[in-house]
Design a protein around this motif. Structure first.
Motif, PDB file in Angstrom:
ATOM      1  N   SER A  76      28.063  38.192  43.779  1.00  0.00           N
ATOM      2  CA  SER A  76      28.918  39.381  43.814  1.00  0.00           C
ATOM      3  C   SER A  76      29.752  39.459  45.093  1.00  0.00           C
ATOM      4  CB  SER A  76      28.061  40.647  43.703  1.00  0.00           C
ATOM      5  OG  SER A  76      27.367  40.892  44.913  1.00  0.00           O
ATOM      6  N   GLN A  89      32.987  45.027  49.461  1.00  0.00           N
ATOM      7  CA  GLN A  89      32.225  43.900  48.943  1.00  0.00           C
ATOM      8  C   GLN A  89      31.261  43.357  49.991  1.00  0.00           C
ATOM      9  OE1 GLN A  89      35.495  41.361  47.178  1.00  0.00           O
ATOM     10  NE2 GLN A  89      33.767  40.616  45.955  1.00  0.00           N
ATOM     11  N   MET A 138      25.883  43.761  39.021  1.00  0.00           N
ATOM     12  CA  MET A 138      26.453  43.451  40.335  1.00  0.00           C
ATOM     13  C   MET A 138      27.778  42.702  40.251  1.00  0.00           C
ATOM     14  SD  MET A 138      25.012  44.372  43.251  1.00  0.00           S
ATOM     15  CE  MET A 138      25.075  43.091  44.499  1.00  0.00           C
ATOM     16  N   THR A 139      27.927  41.867  39.220  1.00  0.00           N
ATOM     17  CA  THR A 139      29.168  41.093  39.070  1.00  0.00           C
ATOM     18  C   THR A 139      30.130  41.766  38.095  1.00  0.00           C
ATOM     19  OG1 THR A 139      28.157  39.716  37.352  1.00  0.00           O
ATOM     20  CG2 THR A 139      28.032  38.907  39.616  1.00  0.00           C
ATOM     21  N   ARG A 140      29.756  42.945  37.616  1.00  0.00           N
ATOM     22  CA  ARG A 140      30.544  43.719  36.638  1.00  0.00           C
ATOM     23  C   ARG A 140      30.966  42.828  35.468  1.00  0.00           C
ATOM     24  NH1 ARG A 140      34.382  47.712  40.215  1.00  0.00           N
ATOM     25  NH2 ARG A 140      34.724  45.890  41.543  1.00  0.00           N
ATOM     26  N   HIS A 189      27.576  51.016  48.097  1.00  0.00           N
ATOM     27  CA  HIS A 189      28.989  50.888  48.476  1.00  0.00           C
ATOM     28  C   HIS A 189      29.947  51.368  47.382  1.00  0.00           C
ATOM     29  CE1 HIS A 189      28.659  48.869  52.277  1.00  0.00           C
ATOM     30  NE2 HIS A 189      28.024  47.819  51.797  1.00  0.00           N
ATOM     31  N   ASP A 190      29.446  51.495  46.134  1.00  0.00           N
ATOM     32  CA  ASP A 190      30.309  51.834  44.996  1.00  0.00           C
ATOM     33  C   ASP A 190      31.455  50.833  44.855  1.00  0.00           C
ATOM     34  OD1 ASP A 190      31.292  53.159  42.790  1.00  0.00           O
ATOM     35  OD2 ASP A 190      32.331  54.701  43.947  1.00  0.00           O
ATOM     36  N   PHE A 191      31.222  49.588  45.211  1.00  0.00           N
ATOM     37  CA  PHE A 191      32.198  48.493  45.105  1.00  0.00           C
ATOM     38  C   PHE A 191      33.462  48.724  45.947  1.00  0.00           C
ATOM     39  CE2 PHE A 191      29.706  47.960  41.204  1.00  0.00           C
ATOM     40  CZ  PHE A 191      29.385  46.623  41.291  1.00  0.00           C
ATOM     41  N   LYS A 192      33.422  49.717  46.840  1.00  0.00           N
ATOM     42  CA  LYS A 192      34.583  49.954  47.710  1.00  0.00           C
ATOM     43  C   LYS A 192      34.594  48.976  48.879  1.00  0.00           C
ATOM     44  CE  LYS A 192      34.978  54.780  46.367  1.00  0.00           C
ATOM     45  NZ  LYS A 192      34.724  56.193  46.733  1.00  0.00           N
ATOM     46  N   GLN A 246      25.485  48.233  45.568  1.00  0.00           N
ATOM     47  CA  GLN A 246      26.850  48.477  45.111  1.00  0.00           C
ATOM     48  C   GLN A 246      26.946  49.687  44.175  1.00  0.00           C
ATOM     49  OE1 GLN A 246      29.485  47.538  46.246  1.00  0.00           O
ATOM     50  NE2 GLN A 246      29.276  45.524  47.175  1.00  0.00           N
ATOM     51  N   GLY A 263      31.939  50.816  37.843  1.00  0.00           N
ATOM     52  CA  GLY A 263      30.712  50.845  38.637  1.00  0.00           C
ATOM     53  C   GLY A 263      29.575  51.558  37.916  1.00  0.00           C
ATOM     54  N   GLN A 299      33.866  37.154  37.932  1.00  0.00           N
ATOM     55  CA  GLN A 299      33.305  37.891  36.798  1.00  0.00           C
ATOM     56  C   GLN A 299      32.765  36.904  35.776  1.00  0.00           C
ATOM     57  OE1 GLN A 299      36.030  40.511  34.650  1.00  0.00           O
ATOM     58  NE2 GLN A 299      34.474  42.115  34.658  1.00  0.00           N
TER      59      GLN A 299
END
Length: 436
Positions: A401, A378, A251-253, A373-376, A331, A295, A11
């Motif tokens: 990411s 990577q 992308m990296t939140r 992917h909704d970050f589910k 993502q 997300g 992050q």
């Protein structure tokens, strides 16, 4: 050729200031050939493509003085026209697509301009017809040597005329305007490109004594003048880099502030990223992007159908940011159709993203459907190569990411458009190293 080694999944946090705009720099640097007087330009990005053009101008005999980071003076009072027909110029000119824009100023001031077939990104056909048809309309004689791929235009004196461009080419419009400012009489250009960087070019030319009206519209009128003088000009921040940093933050939140973005010149870029569910906050002339811990969700159209993001001439969405939008969508929650209308080879980099685990269906050379992917899940780090500037930065964002380590080869392509990108990313906390 260098490589980037990137450890993803970190992050980031902090502030980043965009460089000067590459596409504006390539235009306004060519204006120095229109006058024997001194021209000062600031906020010039220190990148390969721009530095190549500065070197080309120097080899043409332009006197260049560096005043500081991104600041130069130029004086074209002793231009060496013989250099245009040298073998050195044929090699140097073809390595940079932006070199085509020296032709208009040279033709206007000296009565002739030559250029080898220019290079640049391998993103499909990028024809030069608009440039040369414009010069021919102004009264120039055109010749082309097929064996050497060498173009030339010559004229004793250009004469103003009405022309309807067959495409709203940015570099074509810029080149024709630079030729027309010293032409005899009035030139009217319909279907002219009108993006902010072209507006900047026109404002700069007017400050030099040109008479251009309709700036910012697709109908531009130029009343020719006898000569132009010197000026001072500052280049806008690079909107493509600004879009890249928005995509990086999402992308990296990460919580990132992009400084001094010139909001009024960003057009629909902020609203397009908002359609992907990304939160942007205007703070003065900065963009603040919070960490997207939960997300981001792609909006559908009001009838529930899948969102389509397509490129178009300004004020439409710039094609240079479609690759960023595509990687950001991998993502997101939801799906989006990316439609690259203007270039037929720009989406082929998605096979690298698919290798990283992205869910992308390449429908044809112009369209790709992305299922987020909704970050589910990577993306996974892999070894890959940068095919062009914009795809290259998209792969960097994907790698930052991703889970694990990625290696990106052919990073000269990225350096062509992004200044000291590894240093600036490390300042945000990114784990990226440059290796030879």
């Amino acid at each position: 050729m260098g490589t980037f080694k990137i450890e993803g999944g970190v992050q980031l946090k902090g502030e980043i200031t965009p460089q000067g705009a590459k596409n504006e720099a390539l235009q306004v640097l060519c204006t120095v050939l229109l006058t024997p007087e001194k021209v000062t330009i600031t906020n010039i990005p220190d990148i390969i493509d721009v530095n190549k053009l500065i070197t080309l101008l120097k080899n043409l005999g332009v006197k260049i003085e560096k005043l500081g980071h991104g600041a130069y003076t130029f004086q074209a009072d002793e231009v060496n026209l013989a250099y245009l027909e040298s073998e050195a110029f044929k090699e140097e000119g073809k390595s940079l697509r932006g070199s085509i824009m020296i032709v208009g100023p040279l033709l206007a001031r000296f009565g002739k301009g030559y250029i080898p077939k220019p290079g640049g990104d391998k993103i499909g056909r990028r024809r030069l017809d608009t440039h040369f048809e414009g010069f021919i309309n102004l009264g120039a004689k055109f010749r082309y040597n097929k064996e050497d791929y060498f173009y030339g235009v010559e004229a004793d004196r250009l004469k103003g005329t009405y022309m309807l461009l067959d495409e709203a080419s940015v570099t074509g419009t810029a080149n024709i305007i630079m030729a027309a400012v010293l032409a005899e009489g009035k030139t009217t250009i319909y279907n002219a490109a009108c993006e902010p960087y072209l507006q900047q070019l026109c404002k700069m030319l007017n400050s030099m004594g040109a008479k251009i009206t309709g700036v910012g519209s697709n109908l531009v009128e130029i009343e020719g003048v006898e000569k132009l003088g010197g000026c001072e000009h500052r280049i806008l921040p690079d909107m493509i880099e600004i879009g890249s940093w928005i995509g990086l933050a999402a992308m990296t939140r990460s919580e990132i502030t992009i400084k001094n973005v010139s909001w009024d010149n960003l057009g629909i870029i902020p609203s397009t990223f908002r359609k992907l569910g990304i939160t942007l906050e205007r703070r003065g002339d900065d963009i603040y992007i919070p960490a997207h811990a939960d997300g981001y969700e792609i909006q559908n159209y009001i009838d529930g159908s899948i969102l389509t993001i397509a490129d178009a001439p300004w004020p439409g969405f710039t094609p240079d940011l479609l690759s960023i939008v595509l990687v950001v969508a991998t993502q997101a929650r939801g799906s989006v159709l990316i439609h690259q209308k203007m270039f037929e080879s720009r989406l082929f980099f998605v096979d690298r993203l698919i290798d990283m685990g992205a869910k992308i269906i390449l429908c044809d050379p112009h369209r790709a459907t992305v299922i987020g992917h909704d970050f589910k899940s990577q993306l996974k780090g892999i070894m890959m190569s940068s095919p062009d500037i914009r795809a290259g930065i998209s792969l960097v964002i994907a790698a930052l990411s991703a889970k694990g380590v990625s290696t990106i080869q052919n990073i000269d392509q990225i350096d062509r458009g992004y200044e000291r990108i590894d240093e600036r990313l490390r300042a945000l906390g990114a784990k990226i190293t440059r290796e030879s």
